[in-house]
Scaffold this motif. Sequence first.
Motif, short mmCIF file in Angstrom:
data_model
loop_
_atom_site.label_atom_id
_atom_site.label_comp_id
_atom_site.label_asym_id
_atom_site.label_seq_id
_atom_site.Cartn_x
_atom_site.Cartn_y
_atom_site.Cartn_z
N THR A 1 45.71 67.05 61.62
CA THR A 1 44.83 67.06 60.75
C THR A 1 45.60 67.43 59.55
O THR A 1 46.65 67.86 59.49
CB THR A 1 43.72 68.03 61.12
N ARG A 2 44.97 67.38 58.37
CA ARG A 2 45.52 67.80 56.91
C ARG A 2 45.89 69.35 57.18
O ARG A 2 46.99 69.75 56.70
CB ARG A 2 44.71 67.36 55.83
N LYS A 3 45.00 70.02 57.63
CA LYS A 3 45.16 71.35 57.83
C LYS A 3 46.58 71.71 58.75
O LYS A 3 47.22 72.62 58.36
CB LYS A 3 44.06 72.11 58.31
N LYS B 1 50.41 61.22 63.65
CA LYS B 1 49.08 60.83 63.05
C LYS B 1 47.95 61.45 63.42
O LYS B 1 46.80 61.51 62.87
CB LYS B 1 49.01 59.29 63.09
N GLU C 1 48.99 69.70 59.06
CA GLU C 1 50.09 69.51 58.26
C GLU C 1 50.52 70.21 57.30
O GLU C 1 51.56 70.72 57.17
CB GLU C 1 49.73 67.97 57.50
N ARG C 2 49.74 71.29 56.51
CA ARG C 2 49.90 72.21 55.51
C ARG C 2 50.33 73.26 56.42
O ARG C 2 51.45 73.77 55.86
CB ARG C 2 48.63 72.49 55.16
#
Length: 109
Positions: free
Chosen positions: A6-8, A3, A10-11
């Motif tokens: 960050t979204r970046k 968790k 995860e991408r």
Amino acid sequence: MPKEWTRKQERQYEHIKDSAQERGAGTGRAKEIASRTVNKNRAQAGQSRTASRTSTRDISPQRRGGLRSGTGGPKGPTRDQLYNEARQRNIEGRSKMTKSELARALGKS
């Protein structure tokens, strides 16, 4: 994925994992490569609680790009490949030649 990512990140993880699978790595190995890469980037950015000295002082995994992967293997065609080409060209004495001698006889050295 943790968790803390960050979204970046995860991408990036998904992209690296997919790329590794396309290159033939198994699912587990692809996940390992991707998570190690993202975690090392996090360590270099100071986003992780604990980080090894190697993670923080080394160049980024993207820049390194496999510099330390096993690339020191044999170069060029194998002896059998050279032998078959010599047989097609009808070069005499090919059966007793070494790989380097076959390459020289074929003009590949």
